[in-house]
Design a protein around this motif. Structure first.
Motif, PDB file in Angstrom:
ATOM      1  N   THR A 138       0.288  -8.173  -1.681  1.00 59.09           N
ATOM      2  CA  THR A 138      -0.702  -8.169  -2.060  1.00 59.09           C
ATOM      3  C   THR A 138      -1.102  -6.874  -2.566  1.00 59.09           C
ATOM      4  N   LEU A 139      -1.130  -5.906  -1.648  1.00 61.80           N
ATOM      5  CA  LEU A 139      -1.758  -4.409  -1.932  1.00 61.80           C
ATOM      6  C   LEU A 139      -0.837  -3.810  -3.078  1.00 61.80           C
ATOM      7  N   VAL A 140       0.555  -4.128  -2.919  1.00 61.35           N
ATOM      8  CA  VAL A 140       1.429  -3.603  -3.907  1.00 61.35           C
ATOM      9  C   VAL A 140       1.030  -4.144  -5.446  1.00 61.35           C
ATOM     10  N   SER A 141       0.842  -5.464  -5.466  1.00 58.11           N
ATOM     11  CA  SER A 141       0.557  -6.088  -6.742  1.00 58.11           C
ATOM     12  C   SER A 141      -0.774  -5.701  -7.254  1.00 58.11           C
ATOM     13  N   LEU A 142      -1.771  -4.976  -6.439  1.00 58.24           N
ATOM     14  CA  LEU A 142      -3.023  -4.482  -6.888  1.00 58.24           C
ATOM     15  C   LEU A 142      -2.734  -2.934  -7.529  1.00 58.24           C
ATOM     16  N   VAL A 143      -1.763  -2.192  -6.938  1.00 59.65           N
ATOM     17  CA  VAL A 143      -1.679  -0.939  -7.346  1.00 59.65           C
ATOM     18  C   VAL A 143      -0.511  -0.613  -8.378  1.00 59.65           C
ATOM     19  N   VAL A 171       0.502  -1.582 -11.098  1.00 61.07           N
ATOM     20  CA  VAL A 171       0.214  -1.143 -12.583  1.00 61.07           C
ATOM     21  C   VAL A 171       0.000   0.144 -12.912  1.00 61.07           C
ATOM     22  N   ALA A 172      -0.950   0.687 -11.947  1.00 60.88           N
ATOM     23  CA  ALA A 172      -1.298   2.078 -12.007  1.00 60.88           C
ATOM     24  C   ALA A 172      -0.114   2.890 -11.662  1.00 60.88           C
ATOM     25  N   VAL A 173       0.775   2.595 -10.525  1.00 57.99           N
ATOM     26  CA  VAL A 173       2.083   3.350 -10.237  1.00 57.99           C
ATOM     27  C   VAL A 173       2.997   3.449 -11.377  1.00 57.99           C
ATOM     28  N   LEU A 174       3.400   2.430 -11.999  1.00 58.23           N
ATOM     29  CA  LEU A 174       4.236   2.101 -13.180  1.00 58.23           C
ATOM     30  C   LEU A 174       3.689   2.949 -14.482  1.00 58.23           C
ATOM     31  N   ARG A 175       2.644   3.415 -14.544  1.00 61.70           N
ATOM     32  CA  ARG A 175       1.894   4.151 -15.586  1.00 61.70           C
ATOM     33  C   ARG A 175       2.031   5.736 -15.351  1.00 61.70           C
ATOM     34  N   ASN A 176       2.284   6.257 -14.057  1.00 64.31           N
ATOM     35  CA  ASN A 176       2.186   7.505 -13.983  1.00 64.31           C
ATOM     36  C   ASN A 176       3.564   7.993 -13.375  1.00 64.31           C
ATOM     37  N   ALA A 177       4.392   8.794 -13.721  1.00 64.99           N
ATOM     38  CA  ALA A 177       5.421   9.204 -13.098  1.00 64.99           C
ATOM     39  C   ALA A 177       5.351   9.794 -11.906  1.00 64.99           C
ATOM     40  N   GLY A 178       4.303  10.540 -11.757  1.00 63.96           N
ATOM     41  CA  GLY A 178       4.006  11.149 -10.469  1.00 63.96           C
ATOM     42  C   GLY A 178       3.780  10.284  -9.229  1.00 63.96           C
ATOM     43  N   LEU A 179       3.076   9.076  -9.585  1.00 64.75           N
ATOM     44  CA  LEU A 179       2.596   8.043  -8.600  1.00 64.75           C
ATOM     45  C   LEU A 179       4.178   7.235  -8.388  1.00 64.75           C
ATOM     46  N   THR A 180       4.857   7.107  -9.480  1.00 57.06           N
ATOM     47  CA  THR A 180       6.096   6.510  -9.166  1.00 57.06           C
ATOM     48  C   THR A 180       6.901   7.204  -8.162  1.00 57.06           C
ATOM     49  N   THR A 181       6.996   8.370  -8.439  1.00 50.27           N
ATOM     50  CA  THR A 181       8.009   9.274  -7.454  1.00 50.27           C
ATOM     51  C   THR A 181       7.402   9.111  -5.976  1.00 50.27           C
TER      52      THR A 181
END
Length: 253
Positions: free
Chosen positions: A49-54, A56-66
């Motif tokens: 549930t938490l991952v589903s909420l965040v 989209v933001a993670v996938l839009r930002n290379a730093g957050l993805t890393t």
């Protein structure tokens, strides 16, 4: 029309029924894992549930993805380390080594050859599958190897008496048992398309790709997992044989 289950009360009821059935069966069967089943199911619900909420933001930002991938690696190391040694603090540092040594070169190869597009939406799911496979192989190898060293202590000491070095004597005892950690990924690879349609294949199909693209993606994942888990098994076995990964408590060593 979406092919995914609809979130709502019905889904919650079905998930609860399945988790309760699994917990009840393990308890009635004397496996002693009823509580662990329920806790694992609850954690899966909360975490996804938490991952589903965040996500989209993670996938839009290379730093957050890393950062997300690094976080997955750390959690995998903590889980494997705790499973092997009985203590996350004791085992995490060494459990990190086989996971990273397996995953990083394979992901680097796929990225360098551009077989996997350098987009977060492509990298993140594959990295998650690879990290999960490395975690499982590391934990299984460590547990089985340490079990063998405990139950076959006499053979280990006999090897020392014959002049073997401690590392070599340990390998003679636990190498064959550790090899069983590769059985799940070997079986999955042997039977792909005949017994199961794995997640990567189905996911790519549902994303709109044709069956050939889905098949090539799944092949990359399966063969990559074979390489990753082989590395993880061998490094974990070496850590056990050299006494770096040991169990905490009275039976340690």
């Amino acid at each position: 029309m979406s092919s995914a289950p609809e979130a709502g009360p019905l889904l919650g009821l079905v998930l609860f029924a399945l988790a309760a059935a699994a917990a009840l069966l393990t308890r009635l069967g004397g496996l002693g894992l009823g509580r662990e089943v329920l806790v694992a199911a609850l954690r899966a619900v909360v975490q996804l549930t938490l991952v589903s909420l965040v996500i989209v933001a993670v996938l839009r930002n290379a730093g957050l993805t890393t950062a997300f991938v690094v976080g997955m690696i750390v959690v995998a190391a903590v889980t494997a380390g705790r499973r092997i040694t009985g203590s996350a603090r004791r085992g995490t540092g060494w459990a990190l080594l086989p996971i990273v040594a397996g995953v990083v070169p394979v992901m680097g190869l796929l990225a360098a050859t551009t077989l996997v597009p350098s987009r977060a939406v492509a990298i993140l799911p594959i990295a998650g599958i690879f990290i999960g496979g490395a975690m499982t192989a590391t934990a299984l190898t460590g547990r089985r190897a340490l079990d063998e060293l405990e139950t076959r202590r006499g053979e280990y000491e006999g090897g020392l008496a014959l002049g073997l070095m401690p590392r070599d004597a340990a390998l003679e005892v636990c190498r064959s048992a550790a090899a069983f950690a590769l059985v799940p990924v070997l079986d999955q690879t042997r039977t792909v398309g005949l017994v199961t349609l794995p997640g990567a294949f189905v996911g790519v199909l549902l994303g709109g790709a044709d069956p050939i693209e889905a098949g090539t993606t799944q092949l990359l994942v399966l063969i990559g997992l074979l390489a990753i888990e082989a590395v993880a098994v061998l490094i974990t076995l070496e850590l056990i044989a050299t006494g770096r990964l040991t169990r905490s408590g009275p039976g340690a060593g």
